[in-house]
Motif scaffolding. Structure first.
Motif, PDB file in Angstrom:
ATOM      1  N   SER A 185       0.936  -1.229   0.038  1.00  0.00           N
ATOM      2  CA  SER A 185       0.041  -0.058  -0.032  1.00  0.00           C
ATOM      3  C   SER A 185       0.717   1.180   0.063  1.00  0.00           C
ATOM      4  CB  SER A 185      -0.784   0.044   1.248  1.00  0.00           C
ATOM      5  OG  SER A 185      -1.412   1.283   1.415  1.00  0.00           O
ATOM      6  N   PRO A 186       0.701   2.304  -0.796  1.00  0.00           N
ATOM      7  CA  PRO A 186       1.208   3.379  -0.779  1.00  0.00           C
ATOM      8  C   PRO A 186       0.848   4.406   0.322  1.00  0.00           C
ATOM      9  CG  PRO A 186      -0.389   3.429  -2.458  1.00  0.00           C
ATOM     10  CD  PRO A 186      -0.552   2.077  -2.032  1.00  0.00           C
ATOM     11  N   TYR A 187      -0.288   3.990   0.800  1.00  0.00           N
ATOM     12  CA  TYR A 187      -0.933   5.206   1.911  1.00  0.00           C
ATOM     13  C   TYR A 187      -0.562   4.730   3.027  1.00  0.00           C
ATOM     14  CZ  TYR A 187      -3.383   6.341  -2.480  1.00  0.00           C
ATOM     15  OH  TYR A 187      -3.285   7.178  -3.658  1.00  0.00           O
ATOM     16  N   ARG A 188      -0.191   3.558   3.586  1.00  0.00           N
ATOM     17  CA  ARG A 188      -0.095   3.194   4.813  1.00  0.00           C
ATOM     18  C   ARG A 188       0.991   2.136   4.861  1.00  0.00           C
ATOM     19  NH1 ARG A 188      -5.141   0.137   7.956  1.00  0.00           N
ATOM     20  NH2 ARG A 188      -3.883   0.439  10.004  1.00  0.00           N
ATOM     21  N   PHE A 189       2.176   2.677   5.810  1.00  0.00           N
ATOM     22  CA  PHE A 189       3.413   1.778   5.587  1.00  0.00           C
ATOM     23  C   PHE A 189       3.915   2.133   7.154  1.00  0.00           C
ATOM     24  CE2 PHE A 189       3.856   5.470   2.922  1.00  0.00           C
ATOM     25  CZ  PHE A 189       5.178   6.163   3.552  1.00  0.00           C
ATOM     26  N   HIS A 190       5.000   1.392   7.281  1.00  0.00           N
ATOM     27  CA  HIS A 190       5.992   1.274   8.267  1.00  0.00           C
ATOM     28  C   HIS A 190       7.151   1.720   8.086  1.00  0.00           C
ATOM     29  CE1 HIS A 190       7.095  -0.104  12.412  1.00  0.00           C
ATOM     30  NE2 HIS A 190       8.012  -0.340  11.916  1.00  0.00           N
ATOM     31  N   LEU A 191       7.581   2.785   8.961  1.00  0.00           N
ATOM     32  CA  LEU A 191       8.959   3.367   8.678  1.00  0.00           C
ATOM     33  C   LEU A 191       9.913   2.458   9.093  1.00  0.00           C
ATOM     34  CD1 LEU A 191       8.796   7.217   9.625  1.00  0.00           C
ATOM     35  CD2 LEU A 191       9.103   5.986   7.190  1.00  0.00           C
ATOM     36  N   SER A 192      11.063   1.907   8.630  1.00  0.00           N
ATOM     37  CA  SER A 192      11.918   0.865   9.420  1.00  0.00           C
ATOM     38  C   SER A 192      13.139   1.903  10.056  1.00  0.00           C
ATOM     39  CB  SER A 192      12.357  -0.031   8.242  1.00  0.00           C
ATOM     40  OG  SER A 192      12.607   0.440   7.052  1.00  0.00           O
TER      41      SER A 192
END
Lengths: 252, 252
Positions: A185-192
Motif C-alpha cells: 500500500s502506498p498510503y499506509r506503511f511502516h517506517l523501518s
DNA sequence: CGAAATGTTGAGCACATTCAAAGACCGTGG
DNA sequence: CCACGGTCTTTGAATGTGCTCAACATTTCG
C-alpha cells in the motif's frame, strides 16, 4: 541512536526460485527471457535470513556478493575518515545491494537489517563472467547502475535546497512510490528507520525530523503514530515535496 | 544567472589518439592493454570542440553517445518537472559524461561547456556491443558507474550536514584533488562555475557562496579573486571541509 | 563606451540546531 | 500482570546560520 549489530550468521537457507518470485521484474532477472534466467539462477546463492540489527557485511570488507532484497529492509551506514556516521542508503525488496562496491572491490559501508529480512546473494565474479557471455545481463546491470547514479544525483541535490518539511515530504512520497511499485500500500506503511537514522539520511537532526513530521500531520497531510505512517492527502504532500526549495524556481 | 546556450555545432574535428592522450589512465581505456584500446579506438568518434556556453546535448534527448572530456570543463543542468533548475554535475578532463543516461536511454540533463572544451564521443550501442566481446571493457565500465554511485552518495550526504562554509571547503578540496590527479596545480586554479552555478551545485544561494568564500579568505585559507582561487592553507581547508557538519561525530 | 551579466554588501527574518528534560514505547524478568 | 530498564520520541527555549530582497560595485562583451 543508531547502531550496527552483530556479525551475520547465515541461517535458514532456502532454495531460490527467481521464476516464481513476485519481485522478478524489479530484480536483476528483470525482463530477461526465462531460459536466460536459468543461467542466472545457477549462480544465485540460497536465501539468507537476517534478524533485526544483523549485519549483512561490514564496511571495508572485500566485495564478494551483490545482494537483492527478497523481503524486509536494510540500511547502509558509512563511517567517514573523520568518524562521521552517515546513513547512505535504504534498501527495499527487489533492490540491489552493493552496486557502489564494484569500483574498488570493497564495500563502502556496512549494511544492516532494519527488520527481519531475507536477501539473495549474487556472487560477483561469476556474475561478471556471465556478463561476458550474456550481453543482455550486462546491459541490465548497466541500467541498474546508471539508474542509481541518476537517482542519487537528482534526489540529493533536490534535498540540498529543501527545508526540513520539504525533505521529509520528499522522503515520504518517494518511499510511498517505492512501496506501491512493490505491491504494498502506498498510503499506509511502516517506517523501518528511526528518527535518528532518518535524520542522518536526510541531513537533519532527529528532533527536526520529528517536528517536521508533526507539522505534516497538523496540516492534515499524514497521520504519524510512532513509525506507522498513513498518508491522507497525497496531492498536497507531493506538492510540498516538489514545490521547490525555499526560493522560487528559476528558468534556464 | 546561469544559462543554457545554443545548440552544438560540431566543429574542428580531429583525429583521436587514445594511446598518446595523457589522460588515458583516467579515461575509459584506463589500464587496458594497448591492443584492446585499438578496438575501442575504432568506435571512438573524432574530437568535438565546444565554445563556451555551447550545448553538448539537451535534457531528454535520446542517448547516443557517452563522452569523455579531453580539455576544458562542462556542467550538467537538470530541470525538474516542477521547473526547478539544478546544476547536477561538473565534468573535468578524463571524466565520462552520460553515465546517468544509460538507465532510460535518455539524457537526464543538458550538458553545457563552461569554457572552450573538447570531448571524445563514444557511440553507446557499439560500445555495448564491444562489451559483449571484451569482458575487461565491460568491467571497466562497471567500475566507472559504480564509482560514480559511491561518490554521489557520500559527497552529497556529507554536504547535507554542512554549513555553507563547510560545503564550499568541501567543494574546493575535492576540486583541488581532481585537478591534481589530472596534472594541474592543486593550489591554484580557475573556477569555471559562476557563483550562482556553484550555489545551485551546493544547495546555497549565490550570495551565501560569495560570503562563504570571503570568510575562507579572511581566515587565510584561500585567496579569492573573482574566479581565481589560490589555496594557501590546505591542511586547515581540509579540516574545515572534513571536520564534521555542525554536530559532533557519532560512533557506530 | 554602454549594456548586461556577474559579484558584493547589508539588514531583517525564518528556520534548523543545540541542549536539556520529560514522556512514550518495547521487551525482559520478576 | 506489572515493574523495570533501555531505547526511541517529543517538547521547549535560546542561539546561530542561511535566505530574502534590494541596492551597489565590478567585470565582461558587443
Amino acid at each position: 541512536m543508531t547502531s550496527i549489530g552483530k556479525p551475520l550468521r547465515l541461517a535458514s537457507l532456502q532454495d531460490v526460485a527467481c521464476d516464481t518470485c513476485h519481485l522478478n521484474t524489479l530484480c536483476l532477472p528483470g525482463d530477461l527471457a526465462s531460459e536466460k534466467v536459468t543461467e542466472l539462477k545457477e549462480i544465485i546463492q540460497p536465501l539468507a535470513r537476517l534478524a533485526r540489527h544483523e549485519v549483512l557485511y561490514y564496511q571495508g570488507a572485500e566485495l564478494d556478493n551483490l545482494y537483492t532484497v527478497r523481503s524486509g529492509s536494510l540500511k547502509q551506514v558509512t563511517t567517514t575518515e573523520t568518524g562521521e556516521y552517515l546513513v547512505t542508503a535504504l534498501f527495499l525488496p527487489g533492490e540491489l545491494i552493493g552496486l557502489d562496491a564494484i569500483a574498488d572491490e570493497h564495500y563502502p559501508g556496512s549494511v544492516v537489517a532494519l527488520e527481519t529480512s531475507s536477501v539473495c546473494a549474487l556472487p560477483f565474479k561469476p556474475l561478471e563472467a556471465l556478463c561476458a557471455q550474456r550481453l543482455e545481463l550486462c546491459l541490465r546491470l548497466h541500467r541498474s547502475l546508471s539508474q542509481e547514479i541518476h537517482n542519487e544525483r537528482l534526489r540529493l541535490r533536490l534535498l540540498l535546497r529543501r527545508t526540513a518539511e520539504g525533505r521529509v515530504a520528499c522522503f515520504l512520497t518517494a518511499l510511498s512510490e517505492r512501496f506501491q511499485r512493490r505491491g504494498y500500500s502506498p498510503y499506509r506503511f511502516h517506517l523501518s528507520l528511526s528518527r535518528a537514522d532518518l535524520g542522518s539520511y536526510l541531513g537533519l537532526t532527529e528532533e527536526t525530523v520529528g517536528r517536521a513530521l508533526m507539522r505534516c500531520q497538523e496540516q492534515g497531510l499524514v497521520t504519524v503514530r510512532g513509525r506507522e505512517i498513513r498518508i491522507l492527502d497525497m496531492p498536497n504532500l507531493a506538492r510540498l515535496a516538489h514545490a521547490s526549495g525555499r526560493r522560487k524556481a528559476q528558468g534556464g
